[in-house]
Design a protein around this motif. Structure first.
Motif, short mmCIF file in Angstrom:
data_model
loop_
_atom_site.label_atom_id
_atom_site.label_comp_id
_atom_site.label_asym_id
_atom_site.label_seq_id
_atom_site.Cartn_x
_atom_site.Cartn_y
_atom_site.Cartn_z
N LEU A 138 -15.06 24.91 -29.13
CA LEU A 138 -15.39 23.53 -28.16
C LEU A 138 -14.32 23.10 -27.69
O LEU A 138 -13.95 22.66 -26.54
CB LEU A 138 -16.42 22.57 -28.94
CG LEU A 138 -17.81 23.20 -29.12
CD1 LEU A 138 -18.52 21.97 -29.97
CD2 LEU A 138 -18.50 23.29 -27.81
N GLN A 139 -13.16 22.91 -28.71
CA GLN A 139 -11.92 22.34 -28.41
C GLN A 139 -10.94 23.03 -27.26
O GLN A 139 -10.65 22.65 -26.49
CB GLN A 139 -11.26 22.06 -29.71
CG GLN A 139 -9.87 21.28 -29.49
CD GLN A 139 -9.82 19.87 -29.78
OE1 GLN A 139 -10.36 19.56 -30.77
NE2 GLN A 139 -9.58 19.00 -28.92
N GLU A 140 -11.06 24.16 -27.47
CA GLU A 140 -10.19 25.27 -26.74
C GLU A 140 -11.36 25.69 -25.47
O GLU A 140 -10.55 26.47 -24.58
CB GLU A 140 -9.93 26.27 -27.47
CG GLU A 140 -9.10 26.10 -28.66
CD GLU A 140 -8.77 27.23 -29.67
OE1 GLU A 140 -9.39 28.32 -29.37
OE2 GLU A 140 -8.36 26.99 -30.57
N ALA A 141 -12.24 25.41 -25.25
CA ALA A 141 -13.09 26.09 -24.09
C ALA A 141 -12.56 25.42 -22.79
O ALA A 141 -12.18 24.29 -22.64
CB ALA A 141 -14.63 25.61 -24.19
N ASP A 142 -12.64 26.15 -21.72
CA ASP A 142 -12.13 25.61 -20.47
C ASP A 142 -13.52 25.16 -19.64
O ASP A 142 -13.21 24.60 -18.74
CB ASP A 142 -11.39 27.01 -19.54
CG ASP A 142 -10.24 27.51 -19.95
OD1 ASP A 142 -9.40 26.46 -20.63
OD2 ASP A 142 -10.09 28.75 -20.09
N ARG A 143 -14.43 25.86 -19.90
CA ARG A 143 -15.91 25.66 -19.23
C ARG A 143 -17.13 25.37 -20.10
O ARG A 143 -17.91 26.10 -19.96
CB ARG A 143 -15.97 26.59 -18.12
CG ARG A 143 -14.86 26.83 -17.14
CD ARG A 143 -15.12 27.91 -16.29
NE ARG A 143 -15.58 29.18 -16.99
CZ ARG A 143 -14.61 29.98 -17.47
NH1 ARG A 143 -13.40 29.45 -17.20
NH2 ARG A 143 -14.95 31.05 -17.99
N PRO A 144 -17.01 24.27 -21.13
CA PRO A 144 -18.01 24.25 -21.80
C PRO A 144 -19.16 23.62 -21.22
O PRO A 144 -19.22 22.84 -20.38
CB PRO A 144 -17.37 23.59 -22.97
CG PRO A 144 -16.25 22.69 -22.32
CD PRO A 144 -15.82 23.39 -21.34
#
Length: 541
Positions: free
Chosen positions: A208-214
């Motif tokens: 979740l922290q690293e997602a670009d398009r969560p």
């Protein structure tokens, strides 16, 4: 020390409910359950007498959805059970905790086909198809524990209805001692709490922290997780879409809340393109998706009490079993909110268009505008914490996405099972659970007539409850579908309705008929201020 008493089995039914701190039960007396009703004479339990067992079940549903406690019903064997099957099916589909207690023939003639009054072959088999469990009590010493078990089972894991039937001779059996309560033996915490999921929770947090398009999809099982979801949404700037059961989990006024709009192409495209999707408290069933085919191509993180949901409709890449609020808290504890999110969110691209709504509903823009105007007036009139209870009716299908809910359990809709006749009795149940809240029922003229006899309950109890009837002279939704199949040819969908004003007068209710939103505004505001129900007809044609 066993206490010597002079009671029968039926008394233990009432004692068990009192021990569970049940306050209200819904039911109908009959010759086979009168022993329980005799015991109720000396109890402080409030009994609401429905006019049909289906009404009792829907009242229990509305009570449970807005009260966070199981709704409890008391019915007779045979027809009492068959009449309440539909509400049990609705509760099962929508994960609503309910306990249904029924009488049964004496054990001496059970399952023998003797033609006894109210005989039903394999009654527990019948109810098991719409319940988490159906249990027959075969000894007087098991009455109390069976009811306690049913009550807790209704709330444990994925909530749902539980049925307990008790034969007449067991209800009438003399009791010389009171069995000990087993309530303290129940697990009072999340049964998955001790399961070590640290590595998976850590992985979920990192994704979740690293997602670009969560994206987040919140269902009815996330209703206790408002603060946790809001923190995730705001700190990581993640758009959240709700299922119909999840409406109001965070306010639909929030800039990042897309409401119950998962059916629209623009929202589905966003979910498809998401690199990480967090699904909380939803099985992602076809009814949650409103018949559309959702594609999730990114990593799916799923939080649910029911581990069967991790593979049932979509295959979860990371499955986290347990209470949504607790697990979300653990995920949040592992996030670094000081670190900038990679999210590439553009607020102006969120939401769906009116054109999508017109296309999805298959109606012309003029009809849609009329519906939206009426829903806007209802939203303005109902206070933020008030409850709108809807039936399977044309305006409710629009309300799913267009009526904003500001908090959980304030928009009730029978989406999972899709039964007609829900709104009126469920609204009454919600009012019994929340006497100080404003509650409004929205039903169609067709669905209203499934359970309109429950107006008698409102007459008896005399509380404020506006009943809005969307009158299009029949089954309007089915009519629309028939006309799509064969234009200008319909069958069995056009009705001659009773005079609603005369009906209201016969129940001593006030009545108004409106044709536009300005009229509805005045009438509904006045109705909410009245001490007793009012029937409001919207002439939809």
């Amino acid at each position: 020390m066993e206490k010597e008493i002079n009671q029968i089995g039926a008394d233990l039914v009432v004692k068990a409910l009192e021990k569970l701190q049940v306050e209200t039960i819904f039911g109908i007396p009959g010759i086979h359950n009168l022993d329980v009703y005799d015991s109720l004479l000396s109890s402080d339990l409030e009994h609401v007498t429905a006019r049909h067992e289906q009404g009792a079940g829907f009242m229990a549903d509305g009570y449970a959805r807005t009260n966070e406690k199981p709704g409890v019903c008391l019915v007779i064997s045979g027809p009492g059970i068959t009449n309440i099957i539909t509400p049990m099916g609705q509760a099962m589909a929508d994960s609503v905790p309910m306990v249904v207690i029924s009488s049964q023939l004496p054990t001496s003639v059970l399952d023998q086909g003797t033609g006894s009054l109210h005989e039903l072959k394999n009654s527990t088999y019948l109810t098991k198809s719409v319940a988490k469990e159906s249990k027959r009590v075969m000894h007087k010493d098991k009455i109390r524990s069976s009811i306690e078990e049913a009550y807790h089972l209704a709330m444990t894991g994925r909530p749902g209805p539980v049925h307990v039937e008790i034969p007449l001779d067991i209800l009438q059996a003399p009791i010389s001692k009171v069995e000990s309560s087993i309530m303290n033996n129940y697990i009072s915490y999340d049964p998955w709490e001790d399961l070590n999921q640290d590595n998976k929770i850590e992985s979920a947090a990192n994704l979740l922290q690293e997602a670009d398009r969560p994206m987040i999809i919140a269902g009815g099982g996330s209703s206790q997780s408002t603060e946790e979801l809001r923190k995730l949404v705001e700190e990581l700037e993640i758009p959240l879409v709700q299922t119909i059961a999840g409406k109001g989990v965070i306010s639909e006024e929030h800039l990042l809340c897309l409401g119950a709009s998962i059916k629209f192409d623009s929202i589905q495209k966003r979910i498809k393109n998401a690199d990480c999707v967090l699904a909380v408290g939803t099985e992602l069933a076809p009814t949650d998706l409103e018949g559309t085919e959702l594609k999730i191509e990114g990593i799916l993180i799923q939080i649910d009490m029911d581990p069967g949901n991790f593979q049932r409709n979509f295959a979860a890449d990371i499955s986290l079993r347990g209470d949504a609020q607790r697990i979300l808290s653990e995920v949040i504890d592992r996030l670094d909110f000081k670190e900038n999110s990679n999210n590439q969110l553009k607020l102006e691209e969120l939401g769906h268009s009116k054109e999508e709504l017109v296309e999805h509903r298959g109606i012309d823009e003029k009809e849609l505008d009329f519906t939206l105007d009426m829903l806007n007036v209802i939203r303005e009139a109902v206070p933020e914490g008030g409850v709108l209870v809807t039936d399977m009716t044309s305006p409710a299908y629009v309300a799913r996405s267009e009526y904003p809910a500001y908090s959980p359990r304030t928009f009730l809709h029978p989406v999972g099972y899709g039964t007609l006749g829900y709104a009126l009795p469920a609204a009454a149940g919600a009012k019994f659970a929340n006497p100080n809240k404003d509650v409004v029922a929205l039903t169609g003229d067709g669905g209203f007539q499934f359970t309109m006899q429950e107006l008698g309950v409102l007459l008896e109890h005399q509380f404020s409850l506006p009943i809005i009837i969307w009158n299009n002279d029949g089954f309007g939704e089915i009519r629309r579908n028939e006309e799509l199949r064969h234009p200008n040819e319909t069958i069995a969908v056009n009705h001659k309705n009773p005079n609603l004003e005369d009906l209201a007068r016969s129940y001593e209710f006030s009545f108004s008929s409106v044709t536009n939103s300005s009229e509805l505004k005045t009438v509904l505001e006045d109705a909410l201020a009245k001490p007793k129900p009012e029937i409001i007809e919207i002439k939809a044609k």
